[in-house]
Scaffold this motif. Structure first.
Motif, mmCIF file in Angstrom:
data_model
loop_
_atom_site.group_PDB
_atom_site.id
_atom_site.type_symbol
_atom_site.label_atom_id
_atom_site.label_comp_id
_atom_site.label_asym_id
_atom_site.label_seq_id
_atom_site.Cartn_x
_atom_site.Cartn_y
_atom_site.Cartn_z
ATOM 1 N N LEU A 29 -18.546 40.992 -32.437
ATOM 2 C CA LEU A 29 -18.316 42.269 -31.773
ATOM 3 C C LEU A 29 -17.419 43.163 -32.622
ATOM 4 O O LEU A 29 -17.645 44.374 -32.723
ATOM 5 C CB LEU A 29 -17.696 42.038 -30.392
ATOM 6 N N ARG A 30 -16.397 42.571 -33.244
ATOM 7 C CA ARG A 30 -15.513 43.356 -34.107
ATOM 8 C C ARG A 30 -16.290 43.952 -35.273
ATOM 9 O O ARG A 30 -16.169 45.142 -35.574
ATOM 10 C CB ARG A 30 -14.379 42.474 -34.632
ATOM 11 N N TRP A 31 -17.094 43.132 -35.934
ATOM 12 C CA TRP A 31 -17.883 43.634 -37.062
ATOM 13 C C TRP A 31 -18.872 44.714 -36.608
ATOM 14 O O TRP A 31 -19.096 45.700 -37.319
ATOM 15 C CB TRP A 31 -18.634 42.485 -37.724
ATOM 16 N N ALA A 32 -19.472 44.520 -35.421
ATOM 17 C CA ALA A 32 -20.427 45.506 -34.923
ATOM 18 C C ALA A 32 -19.738 46.842 -34.655
ATOM 19 O O ALA A 32 -20.293 47.908 -34.960
ATOM 20 C CB ALA A 32 -21.095 44.982 -33.649
ATOM 21 N N PHE B 22 -27.193 53.738 -39.439
ATOM 22 C CA PHE B 22 -27.741 52.428 -39.791
ATOM 23 C C PHE B 22 -27.522 51.421 -38.670
ATOM 24 O O PHE B 22 -28.308 50.483 -38.507
ATOM 25 C CB PHE B 22 -27.098 51.913 -41.080
ATOM 26 N N PHE B 23 -26.447 51.624 -37.894
ATOM 27 C CA PHE B 23 -26.153 50.671 -36.826
ATOM 28 C C PHE B 23 -27.085 50.855 -35.631
ATOM 29 O O PHE B 23 -27.434 49.880 -34.958
ATOM 30 C CB PHE B 23 -24.698 50.819 -36.360
ATOM 31 N N ALA B 24 -27.500 52.084 -35.363
ATOM 32 C CA ALA B 24 -28.284 52.375 -34.155
ATOM 33 C C ALA B 24 -29.495 51.455 -33.974
ATOM 34 O O ALA B 24 -29.723 50.945 -32.871
ATOM 35 C CB ALA B 24 -28.703 53.845 -34.150
ATOM 36 N N PRO B 25 -30.320 51.206 -35.006
ATOM 37 C CA PRO B 25 -31.489 50.343 -34.787
ATOM 38 C C PRO B 25 -31.179 48.847 -34.779
ATOM 39 O O PRO B 25 -32.105 48.038 -34.635
ATOM 40 C CB PRO B 25 -32.402 50.701 -35.969
ATOM 41 N N GLU B 26 -29.903 48.464 -34.929
ATOM 42 C CA GLU B 26 -29.580 47.032 -34.978
ATOM 43 C C GLU B 26 -29.953 46.292 -33.704
ATOM 44 O O GLU B 26 -30.104 45.074 -33.725
ATOM 45 C CB GLU B 26 -28.086 46.829 -35.270
ATOM 46 N N ILE B 27 -30.094 47.006 -32.581
ATOM 47 C CA ILE B 27 -30.469 46.326 -31.344
ATOM 48 C C ILE B 27 -31.811 45.613 -31.491
ATOM 49 O O ILE B 27 -32.077 44.614 -30.820
ATOM 50 C CB ILE B 27 -30.493 47.313 -30.158
ATOM 51 N N GLY C 281 -21.802 46.463 -26.487
ATOM 52 C CA GLY C 281 -20.346 46.393 -26.520
ATOM 53 C C GLY C 281 -19.745 47.217 -27.643
ATOM 54 O O GLY C 281 -18.653 47.780 -27.498
ATOM 55 N N ALA C 282 -20.459 47.314 -28.751
ATOM 56 C CA ALA C 282 -19.960 48.107 -29.879
ATOM 57 C C ALA C 282 -19.907 49.587 -29.543
ATOM 58 O O ALA C 282 -19.042 50.315 -30.043
ATOM 59 C CB ALA C 282 -20.841 47.875 -31.110
#
Length: 382
Positions: free
Chosen positions: A266-269, A279-284, A351-352
């Motif tokens: 969670l911290r890294w996310a 870049f994070f948005a599609p990580e789901i 959570g991120a």
């Protein structure tokens, strides 16, 4: 009503294709160097290792520092708190290896909110060589550690680094963390680098000190809450690239519980969400389980359910093959670890977005981006 099975399975096939292509690209990239190294042969290197507390494999990891098969290097261990229990161990190891130039620096400088960067700053300044490696305390350095980092240096390189490869899990949740670190995160990182989108990982970083000093020095990495995100942006802004070692270095995990793995991921996310939101948005959708479940639900038929299960099985088989190809951890529980990992990804992703507070090495931090006027060096309150 039109049958939703065909479009749902078509979507599933596309998602499976993306997964398998990324696995294939990473598999071809791992273990290979692209072209000859441009690193000066035998150039002396300073290795800076920030330390905090005693971990499961601390003595082994630190001892490996003294056993590198390299003609000229120095070791600089940095410990922020003089009362840290790791200090006696470091002093004992330095005394036991008098042939390796090594020193211990106690006390940090409060440059920013990042405790690791604060801890490294004095070691960076003390480094006497033009080539400096910043290496975390839990990196398992092989004897050819420095040569493997140097082999990835090219004319266009601004930084060489290594993502961690999880190894020696001592519990099922540690195997889940291996599934996160190896065939998911390392896989996507190597695939991205293959397409010219390499980004830094803070576990092992090889810097040319004059280059970083020309960009503002180690202090410039305080521009982001995570030094590896700042390093990525700094290198790209300078017209250089981040390159990865041919094969990542191991990080032995030992036993880990659910809360520890959850908190770390969670911290890294949250850090990725703040520093690289697009870049994070599609990580789901970076795992396999959620897309497969959505496909089964959209299809609404037994055929769709079977097809989704088949696509998931194909992707997990490809992940397992990648683990074999790379020599990463494998066990009979690996499929279960994949499933638990992929079940956690949506919750971690949500959570991120919901919170910006993290706890790192006992330090409570707010990772929300600050306006330029607020981005000043951190100073603790009285």
């Amino acid at each position: 009503m039109l049958d939703a099975t065909v479009p749902a399975l078509s979507l599933g096939a596309l998602l499976a294709l993306v997964q398998i292509v990324s696995i294939g690209v990473a598999g071809r990239r791992l273990g290979r160097s692209h072209g000859p190294s441009r690193f000066p042969d035998g150039a002396p290197v300073s290795v800076v290792r920030p330390l905090h507390g005693i971990e499961a494999y601390s003595e082994e990891m630190l001892t490996r520092s003294f056993r590198l098969d390299y003609p000229s290097y120095e070791l600089i261990f940095c410990v922020a708190d003089p009362g840290d229990p790791i200090v006696p161990m470091v002093r004992r190891l330095i005394a036991a290896h008098p042939r390796v130039p090594a020193r211990l620096i106690l006390g940090d400088e409060r440059l920013c909110e990042n405790p690791k960067l604060n801890n490294c700053l004095r070691g960076w300044r003390a480094a006497v060589h033009d080539w400096v490696v910043l290496a975390d305390s839990n990196v398992a350095m092989p004897p050819d550690y420095l040569q493997r980092l140097q082999a990835a240096w090219r004319d266009d390189t601004g930084l060489v680094c290594s993502t961690p490869a999880g190894a020696r899990p001592g519990s099922f949740m540690a195997e889940v963390e291996c599934a996160f670190l190896n065939t998911l995160q390392a896989r996507w990182q190597y695939a991205a680098e293959a397409f010219g989108l390499g980004f830094a990982q803070g576990k092992s970083m090889l810097w040319h000190k004059p280059f970083l000093e020309a960009q503002g020095g180690l202090q410039a990495l305080a521009a982001e809450i995570a030094e590896d995100a700042a390093a990525t942006k700094l290198v790209r802004a300078a017209g250089k690239r981040v390159h990865l070692v041919a094969s990542p270095f191991e990080q032995p995990l030992g036993p880990r519980g659910f809360q520890e793995v959850w908190a770390r991921q969670l911290r890294w996310a949250r850090l990725r969400r703040v520093t690289f939101p697009l870049f994070f948005a599609p990580e789901i959708g970076s795992g396999v389980l959620l897309p497969a479940l959505l496909i089964a639900l959209c299809a609404g038929s037994f055929t769709g359910l079977v097809g989704a299960a088949g696509l998931a099985g194909l992707c997990y088989a490809a992940e397992h093959r990648l683990a074999i190809r790379a020599g990463w951890h494998r066990s009979p529980r690996l499929l279960a670890a994949f499933l638990v990992r992929d079940a956690l990804i949506p919750a971690i992703w949500l959570g991120a977005w919901m919170q910006s507070a993290i706890v790192w090495r006992g330090n409570a931090m707010d990772v929300r981006p600050r306006r330029a006027a607020e981005a000043r060096p951190y100073a603790p309150t009285a």
